[in-house]
Write an enzyme that holds these catalytic residues in place. Structure first.
Site, short mmCIF file in Angstrom:
data_model
loop_
_atom_site.label_atom_id
_atom_site.label_comp_id
_atom_site.label_asym_id
_atom_site.label_seq_id
_atom_site.Cartn_x
_atom_site.Cartn_y
_atom_site.Cartn_z
N HIS A 86 0.85 -1.20 0.00
CA HIS A 86 0.00 0.00 0.00
C HIS A 86 0.88 1.24 0.00
CE1 HIS A 86 -2.58 3.07 2.18
NE2 HIS A 86 -3.31 2.76 1.12
N SER A 87 0.53 2.20 -0.85
CA SER A 87 1.14 3.52 -0.85
C SER A 87 2.66 3.42 -1.06
CB SER A 87 0.80 4.24 0.46
OG SER A 87 1.19 5.59 0.42
#
Length: 749
Positions: A424-425
């Site tokens: 994520h991210s």
């Protein structure tokens, strides 16, 4: 903390003459065989005709309280293993033998309720139910592995803790023997032990008639019909027969309510009593266990973990719960396969600059500054050449640690199992760099000779001479480095940073495309992910994002330039019936073609197999402007609220069908596009280009019907974890082609 163990006669091999095992409580197979002989005649509920004796291990059920609110039962296999360890702990207690003899001496002739009550009082007065300080004696019992191997139970402390990640708060566990009617929740262990002791003292050898059927009508009994009673700390228990046991609260309000209802003609049991059952509703069975994990998924967090420690653990738990529900609904036929999710927490173990940044942070608006230091500062750390290596080493070490630990506890997985990564991210960028081995320092050295050569043309004679010497020195240094690297490689082949091969790499809300673009990655013409991530490193790359996520960017235009004009594949809703397979979704144009004269590069043309073009969706536009292209018939419905609702519905319907089926001429004005180009002309122009992606990379979540885009821009970046759509999407590709949406369609049809 002092741990105390309550000794009950059920721990003894002499307590039940029907048990003939060699070492009760110490041999799992003996207990299972014993439980089979005590089976309830093929039914998990019927107990008629049995004789009251100690509960078998299959009748006891262990529970855990993970959310601090509700006790949840362990599966049968786990409960049996915990009960085995618990009985072994009782057997190892050095005070058990002496207390067992005292039990037998006091447990002689005792006729009638008063006599049995006196016996129990004598037992209690002689500390038969004695609390023994287990910490003061040397007793060691191995921790019990439960819940698919993710947790272990410490029977001595009666606590449950995770194996693969750190968790400060331990999960309490409890041994259930007596349960409330209807909910089948266990009584508190202290009360349950006292009731069990009293029940055995009064009714050992009596025949039971209970069927455990909750719908059966219980004969109304009055308080005077109780043949035995037991006073507890805040309640009391009445036995009306060997099978009919009721619990009554001794609170003042409960006493008043009982008095009033009894004066109205109702019985004590029917008015305020709670019926109790001895033994769990379902017998614990060794085969009641989930399949072994065949595919593990490492979940890597992005920024902000320092600000909220433990968040990745909670997020992974939400993703795991969503995946469990999708497995039950869509992949119930996969009984020999199982996907497990493991959180990877890499931030808390890094020291980085220590507290230097905190010391230079001004005190004004300190809360906001601390939040930025604990979240956005991670991006600056990673782009810093001083701390980047520490971050990549930390994540690599944690990934390898989790993999080796899992393989040590599951020996067959290393040979047969598969590994995927969900990042994520910023975690997507860090994981990508680890897999590909990208090094910005080495990249700078490779580009240095070209920069010097350019500088030579711009400088004067004296400066040019110095630059030439610098250039030759750098070239010599590079040659020496290459020779050293070649010698090192020939002597011992360099091992990859990760000790496992990645099957799938799922990026969620990822800025990876921006990082790659700033590193000089430009579109190619081969149409494969090899341009970004070679398949020798990872079989498949997925870029998942929400349309309004401000951090997420597309990857496909970095592979083929004209895919910037092709919509990403929309992820199916989890409750969609008969969805189109992702491998058969037709590409859809976002922007209509301009005049052919403006096309100067063949790469800018769309693919020949795309659906007719549609107006591009600008994610910042209002719902009204977005709906203009698909409300051709809205005028007949009227203005006002009805028109707005129809606009939203039409917009959403257009998005749902746009990626799966070819719209008609009346939807979105497809018959003629901007510049006067018709669909036929579009097809002619598209025939120039023949390069397409062999596998799609960009996948987009669908927007809700009434979803506010400005609010979604704030919340969408953290909304991936609990999405059932994403959970089903991940499982679809990890379970393989036989478990895609087509299998679901065939089952439903």
């Amino acid at each position: 903390m002092i741990t105390r163990l309550r000794i009950l006669p059920s721990c003894s091999q002499d307590a039940d003459p029907g048990y003939q095992g060699s070492e009760p409580g110490s041999d799992y197979l003996d207990l299972v065989e014993y439980g089979t002989r005590r089976s309830r005649a093929g039914s998990s509920r019927h107990r008629g005709g049995e004789v009251v004796t100690e509960l078998g291990p299959e009748e006891v059920r262990w529970f855990y309280k993970e959310d601090k609110r509700t006790w949840k039962p362990f599966v049968g296999h786990d409960s049996l293993k915990i009960e085995v360890a618990y009985r072994k702990l009782c057997e190892l207690n050095p005070s058990k033998a002496a207390e067992q003899e005292e039990w037998e001496e006091l447990g002689g002739e005792c006729d009638g309720a008063e006599g049995r009550k006196g016996q129990t009082e004598a037992l209690v007065s002689k500390d038969m139910v004695e609390e023994i300080d287990v910490d003061s004696i040397s007793i060691s019992v191995e921790a019990v592995c439960v819940r698919g191997g993710l947790y272990e139970v410490d029977v001595k402390e009666k606590e449950c803790y995770p194996v693969y990640w750190n968790q400060q708060e331990r999960i309490p566990v409890m041994r259930g023997q007596w349960f409330t009617d209807g909910t089948w929740l266990p009584l508190e262990e202290e009360d349950s032990d006292l009731i069990e002791l009293e029940h055995l003292a009064c009714f050992r050898g009596h025949q039971m008639k209970d069927t455990f059927e909750t719908e059966a009508v219980t004969t109304a009994v009055d308080s005077k019909d109780a043949i035995h009673s037991l006073k507890l700390s805040r309640s009391h228990v009445d036995w009306h027969s060997v099978d009919e046991v009721y619990l009554y609260s001794d609170a003042t309000t409960s006493k008043i309510a009982r008095t009033v209802t009894q004066k109205l003609g109702f019985s004590k049991a029917s008015s305020s009593g709670t019926r109790l059952h001895r033994g769990y509703v379902e017998e614990a069975a060794p085969e009641d266990t989930p399949p072994a994990a065949t595919h593990i998924v490492f979940v890597v967090h992005g920024i902000g973990q320092k600000m909220d420690q433990g968040r990745i653990i909670r997020n992974t738990s939400m993703m795991r719960d969503a995946a469990r529900k999708m497995e039950e609904k869509h992949f119930s036929d996969r009984t020999t396969e199982h996907v497990e999710f493991l959180p990877v927490e890499w931030r808390s173990k890094l020291s980085l600059d220590g507290d230097t940044v905190d010391s230079i942070t001004p005190d004004k608006v300190r809360g906001l500054r601390d939040m930025l230091n604990s979240s956005a500062m991670d991006i600056m750390y990673y782009t810093s050449p001083l701390y980047r290596d520490e971050i990549t080493r930390g994540l690599t070490k944690e990934l390898n640690r989790l993999y080796m630990l899992f393989c040590s506890r599951n020996p067959e997985f290393e040979e047969k199992g598969k590994v995927s990564i969900v990042a994520h991210s910023l975690g997507c960028v860090i994981t990508f760099d680890i897999m590909t081995g990208w090094d910005p320092v080495r990249f700078h050295h490779l580009q240095a000779p070209d920069s010097v050569e350019t500088e030579l043309r711009r400088r004067g004679c004296e400066e040019q001479q110095l630059l030439e010497e610098l250039y030759h020195t750098r070239m010599r240094l590079q040659d020496l480095e290459d020779q050293f690297q070649g010698l090192k490689t020939s002597s011992s082949r360099a091992s990859p940073p990760l000790k496992f091969k990645v099957e799938n790499f799922f990026c969620m809300g990822s800025p990876l495309a921006v990082f790659l673009a700033l590193r000089g990655v430009r579109p190619s013409t081969n149409g494969t992910q090899e341009h970004i991530l070679p398949r020798s490193i990872c079989q498949r790359l997925f870029n998942i994002f929400h349309p309004t996520d401000p951090v997420a960017y597309r990857l496909e235009p970095l592979v083929l330039k004209h895919y910037s004009n092709i919509a990403p594949v929309q992820i199916h809703w989890y409750n969609t019936s008969s969805p189109t397979s992702y491998n058969h979704v037709r590409p859809t144009l976002l922007n209509p073609l301009k005049e052919s004269a403006s096309v100067s590069d063949s790469e800018s043309l769309p693919s020949p197999c795309t659906s007719p073009p549609q107006n591009r969706r600008h994610y910042g536009e209002s719902i009204t402007s977005l709906g203009k292209a698909s409300i051709m018939g809205a005028a007949s419905i009227g203005k006002g609220i009805g028109g707005i609702l129809f606009s939203r519905f039409s917009r959403s319907s257009g998005q749902v069908g746009g990626a799966e089926e070819e719209p008609s001429d009346s939807e979105g004005g497809v018959g003629e596009v901007e510049g006067g180009a018709t669909v036929e002309e579009v097809t002619v122009h598209c025939s120039v280009v023949s390069v397409e992606l062999d596998r799609r990379i960009d996948f987009e979540l669908r927007e809700g019907l009434v979803e506010s885009r400005y609010w979604s821009a704030v919340t969408s970046h953290t909304a991936y974890w609990c999405s059932y759509d994403i959970a089903l999407f991940l499982l679809t590709f990890m379970y393989g082609p036989n478990s895609t949406s087509e299998s679901k369609t065939s089952l439903e049809s």
